[in-house]
Motif scaffolding. Structure first.
Motif, mmCIF file in Angstrom:
data_model
loop_
_atom_site.group_PDB
_atom_site.id
_atom_site.type_symbol
_atom_site.label_atom_id
_atom_site.label_comp_id
_atom_site.label_asym_id
_atom_site.label_seq_id
_atom_site.Cartn_x
_atom_site.Cartn_y
_atom_site.Cartn_z
ATOM 1 N N ARG A 53 0.788 -1.237 0.000
ATOM 2 C CA ARG A 53 0.000 0.000 0.000
ATOM 3 C C ARG A 53 0.825 1.295 0.000
ATOM 4 N NH1 ARG A 53 -3.717 -1.584 3.649
ATOM 5 N NH2 ARG A 53 -5.115 -2.421 2.050
ATOM 6 N N PRO A 54 1.920 1.408 0.769
ATOM 7 C CA PRO A 54 2.680 2.676 0.767
ATOM 8 C C PRO A 54 3.233 3.068 -0.607
ATOM 9 C CG PRO A 54 3.265 1.356 2.676
ATOM 10 C CD PRO A 54 2.429 0.467 1.798
ATOM 11 N N LYS A 55 3.391 2.094 -1.491
ATOM 12 C CA LYS A 55 3.925 2.381 -2.827
ATOM 13 C C LYS A 55 2.900 2.086 -3.922
ATOM 14 C CE LYS A 55 8.762 1.704 -1.569
ATOM 15 N NZ LYS A 55 10.050 1.031 -1.907
ATOM 16 N N MET A 56 1.650 1.944 -3.516
ATOM 17 C CA MET A 56 0.630 1.511 -4.470
ATOM 18 C C MET A 56 -0.020 2.683 -5.202
ATOM 19 S SD MET A 56 -2.755 -0.870 -3.977
ATOM 20 C CE MET A 56 -2.025 -1.854 -2.702
ATOM 21 N N THR A 57 0.739 3.303 -6.073
ATOM 22 C CA THR A 57 0.193 4.251 -7.035
ATOM 23 C C THR A 57 0.718 3.840 -8.402
ATOM 24 O OG1 THR A 57 2.018 5.846 -6.993
ATOM 25 C CG2 THR A 57 0.288 6.090 -5.307
ATOM 26 N N PRO A 58 -0.046 4.061 -9.454
ATOM 27 C CA PRO A 58 0.432 3.636 -10.779
ATOM 28 C C PRO A 58 1.722 4.328 -11.175
ATOM 29 C CG PRO A 58 -1.567 4.974 -10.961
ATOM 30 C CD PRO A 58 -1.404 4.643 -9.520
ATOM 31 N N GLU A 59 1.891 5.579 -10.752
ATOM 32 C CA GLU A 59 3.102 6.323 -11.112
ATOM 33 C C GLU A 59 4.338 5.708 -10.454
ATOM 34 O OE1 GLU A 59 -0.448 8.926 -11.514
ATOM 35 O OE2 GLU A 59 0.338 7.670 -9.879
ATOM 36 N N VAL A 60 4.217 5.331 -9.185
ATOM 37 C CA VAL A 60 5.347 4.709 -8.483
ATOM 38 C C VAL A 60 5.652 3.330 -9.064
ATOM 39 C CG1 VAL A 60 6.135 3.769 -6.270
ATOM 40 C CG2 VAL A 60 5.011 6.008 -6.355
ATOM 41 N N ILE A 61 4.619 2.533 -9.281
ATOM 42 C CA ILE A 61 4.818 1.185 -9.825
ATOM 43 C C ILE A 61 5.449 1.260 -11.215
ATOM 44 C CG2 ILE A 61 3.670 -0.952 -10.536
ATOM 45 C CD1 ILE A 61 1.502 -0.267 -8.419
ATOM 46 N N ASP A 62 5.060 2.259 -11.983
ATOM 47 C CA ASP A 62 5.604 2.419 -13.330
ATOM 48 C C ASP A 62 7.118 2.599 -13.307
ATOM 49 O OD1 ASP A 62 5.359 2.766 -16.183
ATOM 50 O OD2 ASP A 62 5.687 4.914 -15.852
ATOM 51 N N GLN A 63 7.636 3.206 -12.245
ATOM 52 C CA GLN A 63 9.071 3.465 -12.144
ATOM 53 C C GLN A 63 9.840 2.290 -11.532
ATOM 54 O OE1 GLN A 63 10.520 6.222 -13.504
ATOM 55 N NE2 GLN A 63 8.429 6.579 -14.239
ATOM 56 N N MET A 64 9.127 1.284 -11.054
ATOM 57 C CA MET A 64 9.757 0.123 -10.433
ATOM 58 C C MET A 64 9.983 -0.973 -11.459
ATOM 59 S SD MET A 64 7.353 -0.084 -7.014
ATOM 60 C CE MET A 64 8.291 -1.390 -6.237
ATOM 61 N N THR A 65 10.957 -1.810 -11.210
ATOM 62 C CA THR A 65 11.116 -3.020 -12.007
ATOM 63 C C THR A 65 10.267 -4.121 -11.379
ATOM 64 O OG1 THR A 65 12.975 -3.862 -10.700
ATOM 65 C CG2 THR A 65 13.487 -2.370 -12.543
ATOM 66 N N ALA A 66 10.016 -5.165 -12.139
ATOM 67 C CA ALA A 66 9.279 -6.310 -11.596
ATOM 68 C C ALA A 66 10.034 -6.916 -10.417
ATOM 69 C CB ALA A 66 9.052 -7.350 -12.684
ATOM 70 N N GLU A 67 11.365 -6.885 -10.481
ATOM 71 C CA GLU A 67 12.187 -7.443 -9.408
ATOM 72 C C GLU A 67 12.063 -6.610 -8.133
ATOM 73 O OE1 GLU A 67 13.243 -9.025 -13.160
ATOM 74 O OE2 GLU A 67 13.214 -6.909 -12.539
#
Length: 213
Positions: A53-67
């Motif tokens: 939840r603390p990182k659950m925004t589409p913008e943040v997830i977009d910048q993350m790798t699957a790993e």
């Protein structure tokens, strides 16, 4: 013979009351939950959502790798695979500028076709997103639904879409009804129509053949 879907719906509603589904803090969280719940139970998803939840925004997830994403959803199971599916979903969502309002303006069939083309998004997941997050009138067919009606003695269509169409033909296209009916079937499967059924006190017992495989 087609099951009497509306009477069954009303029996379950009388027995369990409104379910107020989907359990989530936002529409985007509903979308994530629909992916995370694949091949697991909701308790495991709740644990994953708490970490995620603390990182659950589409913008943040977009910048993350699957790993980088995978450890955040570990408790949901199959987390490496689900991380890739979430990333694929985010790539699709980006084409709508991460706007749920923009998605809600699109036609149901267009969105469903697009979602099913996203890696790891099958019909059940797509329909859960459409119904609960985007308020589109669509009935979600899951394993609980199939178990309940087949156990009652009905030979349901094997194909997902045919099963769905059969249910939808019995109702008007109403989001709240499809929402409640699916949620009530899940609740019924949890309380009574389990893998090993608990038939005592079942609100459908008098019309169920108890066809247990």
């Amino acid at each position: 013979m087609t099951p009497p879907y509306p009477p069954i719906y009303h029996r379950l509603l009388d027995a369990y009351g409104p379910q107020h589904w989907w359990p989530a803090e936002s529409r985007f969280e509903m979308m994530m939950g629909a992916i995370l719940v694949q091949n697991t139970n909701w308790l495991n998803v709740e644990k994953a959502l708490h970490t995620f939840r603390p990182k659950m925004t589409p913008e943040v997830i977009d910048q993350m790798t699957a790993e980088e994403l995978a450890p955040l959803i570990k408790s949901s199971g199959f987390y490496n695979l689900k991380a890739k599916r979430i990333k694929a979903f985010i790539d699709w969502f980006q084409t709508y500028h991460f706007s749920i309002d923009l998605l809600k303006k699109q036609k149901k069939n267009r969105l469903r076709s697009e979602l099913i083309e996203v890696y790891g998004i099958g019909r059940e997941t797509a329909d859960s997103i459409l119904l609960y997050a985007l308020e589109k009138p669509v009935f979600v067919v899951d394993a609980y639904t199939r178990r309940i009606f087949e156990r009652m003695g009905y030979d349901m269509p094997k194909a997902y879409d045919l099963f769905q169409q059969e249910v939808e033909q019995s109702f008007t296209d109403d989001v709240s009804t499809y929402n409640e009916f699916h949620a009530l079937l899940v609740e019924h499967a949890k309380r009574h129509c389990r893998a090993k059924p608990l038939c005592s006190g079942c609100p459908l017992s008098d019309i169920c053949q108890q066809r247990i495989n």
